[in-house]
Enzyme design. Structure first.
Site, PDB file in Angstrom:
ATOM      1  N   VAL A  89       0.872  -0.764   0.139  1.00 34.27           N
ATOM      2  CA  VAL A  89      -0.302  -0.152  -0.033  1.00 34.27           C
ATOM      3  C   VAL A  89       0.506   1.157   0.121  1.00 34.27           C
ATOM      4  O   VAL A  89       1.867   1.028   0.513  1.00 34.27           O
ATOM      5  CB  VAL A  89      -0.901   0.620   0.483  1.00 34.27           C
ATOM      6  CG1 VAL A  89      -0.049   0.447   2.227  1.00 34.27           C
ATOM      7  CG2 VAL A  89      -1.771   0.934   1.341  1.00 34.27           C
ATOM      8  N   CYS A  90      -0.177   2.389  -0.333  1.00 30.08           N
ATOM      9  CA  CYS A  90       1.041   3.032  -0.531  1.00 30.08           C
ATOM     10  C   CYS A  90      -0.085   4.350  -0.437  1.00 30.08           C
ATOM     11  O   CYS A  90      -1.270   4.144   0.150  1.00 30.08           O
ATOM     12  CB  CYS A  90       2.018   3.762  -1.606  1.00 30.08           C
ATOM     13  SG  CYS A  90       1.027   3.801  -3.172  1.00 30.08           S
ATOM     14  N   ALA A  91      -0.056   5.751  -0.521  1.00 28.65           N
ATOM     15  CA  ALA A  91      -0.748   6.839  -1.247  1.00 28.65           C
ATOM     16  C   ALA A  91      -2.001   6.736  -1.784  1.00 28.65           C
ATOM     17  O   ALA A  91      -3.226   6.674  -1.354  1.00 28.65           O
ATOM     18  CB  ALA A  91       0.185   8.268  -1.225  1.00 28.65           C
ATOM     19  N   MET A 117      -4.239   4.075   0.541  1.00 31.30           N
ATOM     20  CA  MET A 117      -4.796   4.326   1.980  1.00 31.30           C
ATOM     21  C   MET A 117      -5.908   4.815   2.290  1.00 31.30           C
ATOM     22  O   MET A 117      -6.714   4.561   3.049  1.00 31.30           O
ATOM     23  CB  MET A 117      -3.523   5.092   3.487  1.00 31.30           C
ATOM     24  CG  MET A 117      -1.750   4.317   3.664  1.00 31.30           C
ATOM     25  SD  MET A 117      -2.857   3.171   4.225  1.00 31.30           S
ATOM     26  CE  MET A 117      -3.454   3.420   5.633  1.00 31.30           C
TER      27      MET A 117
END
Length: 128
Positions: A89-91, A117
């Site tokens: 996961v990242c932004a 996220m």
């Protein structure tokens, strides 16, 4: 009558293989939506957060392991179990796709959380 030469995989099969979709080998697809990511993590998959340190400090999933994208090749193999699936996961989903691809190259069964996220939170994922 002559036997035709063995055929090569069709274009669709090659594209699916290239993009990690549709393989019936039990491995994860290249990306998953947040609902599927929550399910995978609930079933024991690792959650790897590849955002930068300041992003991590602003809020992250409690069960996530933090390794910034630039350090995935070096640190993730030491911090993750190779026998467990990994949701990255990242932004927004861009860096996590890159991180998941790196992990797959290292032999991990990894997928990227599409939408990052924000999608995780909208689907009910905890953030602290």
């Amino acid at each position: 009558m002559t036997t035709p030469p063995p055929s090569s995989p069709g274009l669709l099969a090659r594209l699916k293989s290239l993009f990690g979709a549709g393989a019936d080998d039990g491995r994860l697809p290249s990306t998953v939506d947040a609902a599927r990511a929550l399910e995978l993590v609930g079933d024991g998959a690792s959650l790897l957060d590849v955002r930068e340190r300041q992003e991590w400090r602003s809020g992250h999933a409690p069960q996530a392991v933090h390794v910034p994208l630039a350090e995935v090749g070096e640190k993730a193999p030491r911090r993750l179990a190779k026998d467990k699936p990994v949701v990255v996961v990242c932004a927004s989903g861009a860096r996590s796709r890159s991180g998941a691809k790196q992990l797959r190259g290292l032999g991990f069964d990894a997928t990227s959380l599409s939408g990052g996220m924000a999608a995780w939170q909208r689907a009910g994922g905890a953030v602290r």
